[in-house]
Scaffold this motif. Structure first.
Motif, short mmCIF file in Angstrom:
data_model
loop_
_atom_site.label_atom_id
_atom_site.label_comp_id
_atom_site.label_asym_id
_atom_site.label_seq_id
_atom_site.Cartn_x
_atom_site.Cartn_y
_atom_site.Cartn_z
N ALA A 128 0.82 -1.22 0.00
CA ALA A 128 0.00 0.00 0.00
C ALA A 128 0.85 1.27 0.00
CB ALA A 128 -0.94 0.00 1.20
N GLY A 129 2.06 1.18 0.52
CA GLY A 129 2.93 2.34 0.59
C GLY A 129 2.50 3.32 1.67
N GLY A 130 3.10 4.50 1.69
CA GLY A 130 2.73 5.54 2.63
C GLY A 130 2.93 5.14 4.08
N MET A 131 2.05 5.67 4.92
CA MET A 131 2.16 5.43 6.36
C MET A 131 0.90 4.73 6.87
SD MET A 131 4.26 8.02 5.55
CE MET A 131 3.26 9.47 5.39
N ARG A 132 1.06 4.09 8.00
CA ARG A 132 -0.08 3.44 8.63
C ARG A 132 0.11 3.52 10.14
NH1 ARG A 132 -1.02 -2.91 7.67
NH2 ARG A 132 1.24 -2.81 7.96
N ALA A 133 -0.89 4.11 10.80
CA ALA A 133 -0.89 4.17 12.26
C ALA A 133 -1.92 3.18 12.77
CB ALA A 133 -1.22 5.58 12.73
N SER A 134 -1.46 2.11 13.40
CA SER A 134 -2.41 1.13 13.93
C SER A 134 -2.74 1.51 15.36
CB SER A 134 -1.79 -0.28 13.85
OG SER A 134 -1.58 -0.60 12.49
N LEU A 135 -4.04 1.69 15.59
CA LEU A 135 -4.52 2.22 16.87
C LEU A 135 -5.43 1.21 17.55
CD1 LEU A 135 -5.54 5.80 15.55
CD2 LEU A 135 -3.31 5.06 16.46
N TYR A 136 -4.90 0.02 17.79
CA TYR A 136 -5.70 -1.05 18.39
C TYR A 136 -6.12 -0.68 19.81
CZ TYR A 136 -3.83 -3.66 14.40
OH TYR A 136 -3.49 -4.07 13.14
N ASN A 137 -6.95 -1.56 20.38
CA ASN A 137 -7.52 -1.31 21.71
C ASN A 137 -6.53 -0.76 22.73
OD1 ASN A 137 -10.13 -2.09 21.09
ND2 ASN A 137 -9.86 -4.22 21.78
N ALA A 138 -5.34 -1.35 22.77
CA ALA A 138 -4.39 -1.00 23.84
C ALA A 138 -3.62 0.28 23.54
CB ALA A 138 -3.42 -2.16 24.09
N PHE A 139 -3.80 0.84 22.35
CA PHE A 139 -3.00 2.02 22.00
C PHE A 139 -3.56 3.26 22.70
CE2 PHE A 139 -1.18 5.50 19.75
CZ PHE A 139 0.10 5.04 19.44
N PRO A 140 -2.70 4.00 23.42
CA PRO A 140 -3.20 5.16 24.19
C PRO A 140 -3.37 6.41 23.34
CG PRO A 140 -0.84 4.88 24.55
CD PRO A 140 -1.27 3.77 23.62
N ILE A 141 -4.33 7.22 23.69
CA ILE A 141 -4.62 8.44 22.92
C ILE A 141 -3.44 9.42 22.97
CG2 ILE A 141 -5.80 9.74 24.77
CD1 ILE A 141 -7.90 10.40 22.33
N GLU A 142 -2.65 9.36 24.03
CA GLU A 142 -1.46 10.23 24.11
C GLU A 142 -0.52 9.97 22.94
OE1 GLU A 142 -2.53 8.26 26.61
OE2 GLU A 142 -3.41 9.79 27.92
N GLY A 143 -0.49 8.73 22.48
CA GLY A 143 0.36 8.38 21.36
C GLY A 143 -0.14 9.02 20.06
N VAL A 144 -1.45 9.18 19.96
CA VAL A 144 -2.03 9.85 18.79
C VAL A 144 -1.63 11.32 18.81
CG1 VAL A 144 -4.18 10.46 17.60
CG2 VAL A 144 -3.96 8.21 18.69
N ASP A 145 -1.74 11.93 19.99
CA ASP A 145 -1.35 13.34 20.12
C ASP A 145 0.13 13.53 19.78
OD1 ASP A 145 -3.91 14.03 20.85
OD2 ASP A 145 -3.52 13.83 23.01
N ALA A 146 0.96 12.60 20.25
CA ALA A 146 2.40 12.69 19.97
C ALA A 146 2.65 12.60 18.46
CB ALA A 146 3.15 11.59 20.71
N LEU A 147 1.91 11.71 17.80
CA LEU A 147 2.06 11.57 16.35
C LEU A 147 1.65 12.86 15.63
CD1 LEU A 147 2.43 10.03 13.66
CD2 LEU A 147 0.15 9.05 13.99
N ILE A 148 0.52 13.41 16.02
CA ILE A 148 0.03 14.63 15.37
C ILE A 148 1.04 15.77 15.55
CG2 ILE A 148 -1.79 16.40 15.41
CD1 ILE A 148 -3.78 14.08 16.06
N GLU A 149 1.63 15.87 16.73
CA GLU A 149 2.65 16.90 16.97
C GLU A 149 3.82 16.77 15.99
OE1 GLU A 149 2.61 19.73 18.65
OE2 GLU A 149 0.52 19.07 18.87
#
Ligand SMILES: *Cc1c(COP(=O)(O)O)cnc(C)c1O
Length: 359
Positions: free
Chosen positions: A329-350
């Motif tokens: 598929a190429g590009g990027m993929r952020a896997s946000l399964y059940n155990a993934f914390p929302i803080e990690g999403v914020d860190a990625l967006i930053e």
């Protein structure tokens, strides 16, 4: 403190930290038995207790009706690709497959060895960026197979495709099982490798209706018949004991955190935050069509593969791991399964914002 970084890997994937800490202790001595969880006999009281608890929690979590078996098998979801047609399909019959990505295609390849396959829909023409809306089943399929979440392309079904009386719905739910509530009674078989949402690799969860356990072929090698595992409560041979144990601890964690409805809310919030950013970004774009976006695997691109690679590198430098998209598929993929914390999403967006500002 052990150093842990944000792990966006598509699988094996992040597990709840409290589960890992508990497992660490139980590796040396399970519940004060003086014997580690991996060292207990699968026939002994300690492990059969674990097995029974794991099934009970699984049933509670997904409100699994009594007329379904919960099986803990081996060989990954990939083994179910052939075990299901091997049991239910014959050269005189047809199974319908909704083709929404590489995993569905692999399932089709295996099914063709045993009987006819009708592609009820395929998303291939749009590069699998959208869940097809026009699904046409054949006249009399034995079953209808679909992949609820397409790990590689980042698309997800909102609801089940149609099946009807006389056939049954089969779902490869490897990458979104127990990420949201589901009505098990709509399905004949639901299966998933544990390593995305449920536990470590090496154990496959199979939820199968009683009548199908009865109906499956009795000509097959013993271990490939579902009745073998149903009758022996997944203890026909040595099961993946550690995987079953850890899956049970993940079920406990999910139950303690509000069950599947609460998990769905958290997953929705995490994914939405990232999609909202992608929709405002002038550099990054979401790959999946809006109506098909996955809440588990968010795929995105800059449109320039060199830039993509630079971004993945920069993210890794900021302790954000596993963001490189699947090779097909190429590009990027952020896997946000059940155990993934929302803080990690914020860190990625930053980090995405910083990258965007400097590009
Ligand atoms: C990962 C994955 C598979 C393959 O699972 P294995 O357990 O490695 O065989 C199959 N289907 C989907 C949707 C997946 O995400």
């Amino acid at each position: 403190m052990t150093r842990r970084i944000y792990n966006f890997s598509a699988g094996p994937a992040i597990l709840p930290e409290s589960v890992l800490e508990e497992a660490r202790d139980n590796l040396l001595s399970f519940q004060d038995t003086g014997i580690g969880i991996c060292e207990h006999s699968h026939r002994g009281a300690a492990f059969t207790g674990v097995r029974d608890d794991t099934e009970a929690m699984c049933r509670e979590l997904a409100s699994i009706p009594d007329n379904y078996h919960v099986l803990f098998l081996q060989g990954g979801a990939s083994t179910q690709f052939f075990q299901i047609p091997m049991n239910f399909l014959s050269t005189e019959s047809t199974a319908d497959y909704v083709v929404t990505g590489s995993w569905s295609k692999k399932a089709v390849t295996e099914a063709r060895r045993f009987g006819s396959v009708h592609q009820a829909a395929s998303g291939e023409e749009t590069g699998f960026t959208q869940i097809p809306s026009d699904i046409r089943n054949s006249d009399n399929p034995v079953y209808v197979h679909f992949t609820s979440n397409n790990t590689i392309y980042g698309t997800q079904f909102r609801s089940e495709p149609p099946a009807s009386d006389g056939n049954f719905l089969v779902c490869d739910a490897s990458s979104d099982i127990f990420s949201r509530p589901l009505d098990v009674s709509k399905y004949g078989i639901i299966y998933g490798g544990a390593q995305k949402n449920l536990g470590p690799s090496g154990v496959t969860l199979v939820i199968i209706r009683d009548d199908l356990v009865e109906r499956g072929s009795s000509e097959l090698p013993t271990i490939l018949q579902y009745r073998t595992h149903a009758a022996s409560r997944s203890l026909y041979n040595t099961p993946p004991t550690f995987g079953i144990y850890l899956m049970g601890r993940v079920f406990r964690w999910l139950l303690d955190h509000g069950g599947l409805a609460a998990a769905a809310e958290r997953n929705q919030q995490k994914a939405q935050r990232l999609y909202d950013y992608l929709d405002t970004s002038s550099l990054f774009n979401a790959m999946a069509a809006r109506d098909s976006r996955s809440q588990m695997n968010v795929t995105f691109v800059t449109g320039d593969s060199d830039l993509d690679a630079r971004f993945v590198k920069m993210a890794a430098d900021h302790e954000l791991s596993g963001l490189k998209g699947h090779r097909s598929a190429g590009g990027m993929r952020a896997s946000l399964y059940n155990a993934f914390p929302i803080e990690g999403v914020d860190a990625l967006i930053e980090v995405m914002k910083t990258f965007e500002a400097h590009t």
